[in-house]
Motif scaffolding. Structure first.
Motif, PDB file in Angstrom:
ATOM      1  N   VAL A 130      -2.715   7.553  -1.294  1.00  0.00           N
ATOM      2  CA  VAL A 130      -1.634   7.867  -2.240  1.00  0.00           C
ATOM      3  C   VAL A 130      -2.156   8.789  -3.338  1.00  0.00           C
ATOM      4  O   VAL A 130      -1.515   9.797  -3.676  1.00  0.00           O
ATOM      5  CB  VAL A 130      -1.030   6.572  -2.834  1.00  0.00           C
ATOM      6  N   GLU A 131      -3.319   8.485  -3.884  1.00  0.00           N
ATOM      7  CA  GLU A 131      -3.908   9.327  -4.938  1.00  0.00           C
ATOM      8  C   GLU A 131      -4.178  10.735  -4.418  1.00  0.00           C
ATOM      9  O   GLU A 131      -3.944  11.722  -5.119  1.00  0.00           O
ATOM     10  CB  GLU A 131      -5.203   8.711  -5.471  1.00  0.00           C
ATOM     11  N   SER A 132      -4.650  10.838  -3.189  1.00  0.00           N
ATOM     12  CA  SER A 132      -4.944  12.142  -2.603  1.00  0.00           C
ATOM     13  C   SER A 132      -3.672  12.975  -2.448  1.00  0.00           C
ATOM     14  O   SER A 132      -3.646  14.159  -2.806  1.00  0.00           O
ATOM     15  CB  SER A 132      -5.625  11.959  -1.246  1.00  0.00           C
ATOM     16  N   VAL A 133      -2.626  12.364  -1.928  1.00  0.00           N
ATOM     17  CA  VAL A 133      -1.359  13.084  -1.742  1.00  0.00           C
ATOM     18  C   VAL A 133      -0.807  13.534  -3.095  1.00  0.00           C
ATOM     19  O   VAL A 133      -0.417  14.696  -3.264  1.00  0.00           O
ATOM     20  CB  VAL A 133      -0.336  12.203  -0.987  1.00  0.00           C
ATOM     21  N   ARG A 184      -6.296  -1.911   1.608  1.00  0.00           N
ATOM     22  CA  ARG A 184      -5.642  -1.647   0.317  1.00  0.00           C
ATOM     23  C   ARG A 184      -6.349  -0.507  -0.421  1.00  0.00           C
ATOM     24  O   ARG A 184      -5.697   0.346  -1.018  1.00  0.00           O
ATOM     25  CB  ARG A 184      -5.630  -2.912  -0.545  1.00  0.00           C
ATOM     26  N   HIS A 185      -7.664  -0.507  -0.360  1.00  0.00           N
ATOM     27  CA  HIS A 185      -8.433   0.544  -1.034  1.00  0.00           C
ATOM     28  C   HIS A 185      -8.145   1.910  -0.407  1.00  0.00           C
ATOM     29  O   HIS A 185      -7.902   2.891  -1.120  1.00  0.00           O
ATOM     30  CB  HIS A 185      -9.929   0.221  -0.973  1.00  0.00           C
ATOM     31  N   GLU A 224       0.778  -0.125  -1.635  1.00  0.00           N
ATOM     32  CA  GLU A 224       1.069  -1.384  -0.942  1.00  0.00           C
ATOM     33  C   GLU A 224       1.927  -1.127   0.300  1.00  0.00           C
ATOM     34  O   GLU A 224       1.710  -1.735   1.346  1.00  0.00           O
ATOM     35  CB  GLU A 224       1.772  -2.354  -1.897  1.00  0.00           C
ATOM     36  N   ALA A 225       2.882  -0.203   0.195  1.00  0.00           N
ATOM     37  CA  ALA A 225       3.718   0.142   1.349  1.00  0.00           C
ATOM     38  C   ALA A 225       2.874   0.777   2.453  1.00  0.00           C
ATOM     39  O   ALA A 225       3.056   0.467   3.637  1.00  0.00           O
ATOM     40  CB  ALA A 225       4.839   1.081   0.921  1.00  0.00           C
ATOM     41  N   VAL A 226       1.950   1.651   2.083  1.00  0.00           N
ATOM     42  CA  VAL A 226       1.052   2.258   3.074  1.00  0.00           C
ATOM     43  C   VAL A 226       0.205   1.169   3.722  1.00  0.00           C
ATOM     44  O   VAL A 226       0.031   1.144   4.947  1.00  0.00           O
ATOM     45  CB  VAL A 226       0.157   3.348   2.428  1.00  0.00           C
ATOM     46  N   PHE A 227      -0.292   0.252   2.919  1.00  0.00           N
ATOM     47  CA  PHE A 227      -1.098  -0.863   3.432  1.00  0.00           C
ATOM     48  C   PHE A 227      -0.313  -1.663   4.475  1.00  0.00           C
ATOM     49  O   PHE A 227      -0.811  -1.943   5.566  1.00  0.00           O
ATOM     50  CB  PHE A 227      -1.524  -1.766   2.264  1.00  0.00           C
ATOM     51  N   THR A 236       6.047   2.381  -8.362  1.00  0.00           N
ATOM     52  CA  THR A 236       4.784   2.840  -8.940  1.00  0.00           C
ATOM     53  C   THR A 236       3.809   3.282  -7.852  1.00  0.00           C
ATOM     54  O   THR A 236       4.051   3.076  -6.658  1.00  0.00           O
ATOM     55  CB  THR A 236       4.123   1.706  -9.749  1.00  0.00           C
ATOM     56  N   ARG A 237       2.695   3.847  -8.288  1.00  0.00           N
ATOM     57  CA  ARG A 237       1.629   4.222  -7.351  1.00  0.00           C
ATOM     58  C   ARG A 237       1.169   3.000  -6.569  1.00  0.00           C
ATOM     59  O   ARG A 237       0.909   3.077  -5.369  1.00  0.00           O
ATOM     60  CB  ARG A 237       0.423   4.788  -8.108  1.00  0.00           C
ATOM     61  N   MET A 238       1.052   1.888  -7.270  1.00  0.00           N
ATOM     62  CA  MET A 238       0.601   0.663  -6.617  1.00  0.00           C
ATOM     63  C   MET A 238       1.601   0.230  -5.539  1.00  0.00           C
ATOM     64  O   MET A 238       1.205  -0.211  -4.458  1.00  0.00           O
ATOM     65  CB  MET A 238       0.419  -0.457  -7.645  1.00  0.00           C
TER      66      MET A 238
END
Length: 102
Positions: free
Chosen positions: A30-33, A23-24, A13-16, A7-9
């Motif tokens: 992710v939303e931007s990409v 996290r924010h 989390e992986a990017v975090f 999921t997006r979450m």
């Protein structure tokens, strides 16, 4: 085949974890990409992600289909459809994963 879904979450989390953003900030990234990818597809552009694949939009013409229950001919309206073509590297990775499980 796995029942789990990425999921997006999960991506945020992986990017975090791997990049070290908050996290924010990770969720915003992710939303931007995903937003950039979506916007490009809405404009009818191809989106090529190296070693992953290509997303593209195709215009399909009107055609005649059949109702499977009644056999009645029904016009199918013209529309735009999204398609994904995986790269050879992605195909190979998926195939290798299938061989390990089998």
């Amino acid at each position: 085949m796995s029942d789990s879904t990425l999921t997006r979450m999960d991506l945020a989390e992986a990017v975090f974890r791997e990049v070290g953003l908050s996290r924010h900030e990770s969720a915003q990234l992710v939303e931007s990409v995903l937003g950039h990818i979506s916007d490009a597809l809405v404009r009818g552009e191809q989106v090529k992600i190296s070693s992953f694949g290509t997303f593209s939009v195709r215009d399909k013409n009107e055609r005649i289909g059949r109702n499977p229950k009644t056999g009645e001919e029904v016009p199918i309206t013209p529309r735009r459809v999204l398609s994904f073509r995986p790269s050879h590297l992605m195909k190979d990775r998926v195939a290798a994963g299938n061989r390990r499980k089998g």
